[in-house]
Design a protein around this motif. Structure first.
Motif, short mmCIF file in Angstrom:
data_model
loop_
_atom_site.label_atom_id
_atom_site.label_comp_id
_atom_site.label_asym_id
_atom_site.label_seq_id
_atom_site.Cartn_x
_atom_site.Cartn_y
_atom_site.Cartn_z
N ILE A 44 -3.26 3.89 7.88
CA ILE A 44 -3.59 4.02 6.55
C ILE A 44 -5.12 4.79 6.75
O ILE A 44 -5.84 4.91 7.68
N LEU A 45 -5.46 4.92 5.31
CA LEU A 45 -6.72 5.94 5.18
C LEU A 45 -7.76 5.03 4.38
O LEU A 45 -7.33 4.46 3.36
N GLU A 46 -8.92 4.88 4.94
CA GLU A 46 -9.72 4.19 4.20
C GLU A 46 -10.84 5.07 3.54
O GLU A 46 -11.57 5.90 4.09
N LEU A 47 -10.86 5.19 2.16
CA LEU A 47 -11.65 6.32 1.34
C LEU A 47 -12.95 5.40 1.24
O LEU A 47 -13.17 4.18 1.50
N LEU A 68 0.93 -1.24 -0.13
CA LEU A 68 -0.16 -0.02 0.08
C LEU A 68 0.77 1.31 0.01
O LEU A 68 0.75 2.21 -0.92
N ARG A 69 1.79 1.17 0.68
CA ARG A 69 2.67 2.44 0.72
C ARG A 69 3.61 2.61 -0.34
O ARG A 69 4.10 3.51 -0.70
N HIS A 122 -4.21 4.48 -4.85
CA HIS A 122 -5.50 4.24 -4.04
C HIS A 122 -5.87 3.05 -4.20
O HIS A 122 -7.13 2.99 -4.88
N PRO A 123 -5.40 1.96 -4.30
CA PRO A 123 -5.87 0.51 -4.72
C PRO A 123 -7.08 0.15 -4.08
O PRO A 123 -7.34 0.56 -2.57
N THR A 124 -7.80 -0.87 -4.26
CA THR A 124 -8.81 -1.60 -3.83
C THR A 124 -8.26 -2.89 -3.06
O THR A 124 -7.37 -3.05 -3.24
N ALA A 125 -8.93 -3.42 -2.16
CA ALA A 125 -8.48 -4.54 -1.19
C ALA A 125 -8.15 -5.75 -2.28
O ALA A 125 -7.08 -6.41 -2.02
#
Lengths: 132, 132
Positions: free
Chosen positions: B58-61, B17-18, B23-26
């Motif tokens: 992390i941030l969840e959009l 993720l980093r 801004h990927p999906t799970a």
DNA sequence: TTACTTGCAAAAGCTTTGCCTTACT
DNA sequence: AGTAAGGCAAAGCTTTTGCAAGTAA
């Protein structure tokens, strides 16, 4: 473009939604509307909500994106979502904390954060469109 | 509060993720991480993403809200979401169209709209908490 | 009469969860 | 050793869709 018809179902769904300030879910609208049309189906509610949103008659919050995206950067920042390709970009706009002060003032709430997202056509897609 | 452990899975999920700005999906994270842990399971990805988001790493959009809400008022306006009761309120803040000009300037995109949402504790819930 | 809509039910798609095993600390 | 975390697969939930029947226009 397909034309749309005003059915009894659509009219009542719209009435239910316009008569509340509560930003309801599809399911709540379904249950309310069933008080008037007992055999209304949930599929019809979804179909009409989508159509009304597309026509600009109502607003869909959460943007119907059915899945979450994650951002490895936990520092607050703003995003741009491309309506064409779906990509999400970080924006180099300074975060405006004073917005929270204003929001607190008009709402009386204790504000803990905010989210600002822009929608449009990204650079990448703009170029592709010009080529078409 | 439960303590958390740093597992190989969690470390790699965070690295994946980093290492991207996308801004990927799970699911994308899952597929990337599987290159390093072939028998990683999607459930583990979700569990870790949720934990990391809760820890503020992390941030969840999209705010993981699993369902859409609808607003009968199609005129642009801002919202307050109560983190306690989940209610959504309309805010009487003027819509700032100039934000779109700024966003266009820093991104080069063609901006078509924006969304501003505040998160916090609404008046109603503030009162309840004081009584506790 | 045409073709958009509905009801119903099944399918789809993302996310969570139960259970037993694995492995951080 | 104790217990959080993982793997797998089933379940959960919201939303979409196929199809035959119904109904605006």
């Amino acid at each position: 473009m397909k034309q749309t018809r005003m059915t009894r179902q659509k009219k009542i769904i719209l009435e239910v939604l316009r008569s509340t300030r509560s930003h309801p879910t599809a399911d709540w609208i379904y249950m309310e509307a069933r008080k008037q049309i007992p055999n209304l189906s949930l599929g019809t509610v979804y179909r009409n909500l989508n159509q009304l949103a597309e026509m600009g008659e109502i607003l869909e919050l959460n943007y119907g994106s059915s899945f979450s995206r994650f951002d490895g950067n936990p520092v607050p920042h703003y995003h741009l979502v491309c309506e064409n390709c779906g990509r999400v970009y970080d924006l180099e706009l300074p975060v405006m904390h004073q917005l929270e002060t204003s929001a607190a003032a008009v709402s009386g709430a204790e504000i803990r954060g905010h989210r600002l997202e822009f929608y449009g056509i990204c650079n990448h897609c703009k170029r592709e469109q010009y080529q078409q």
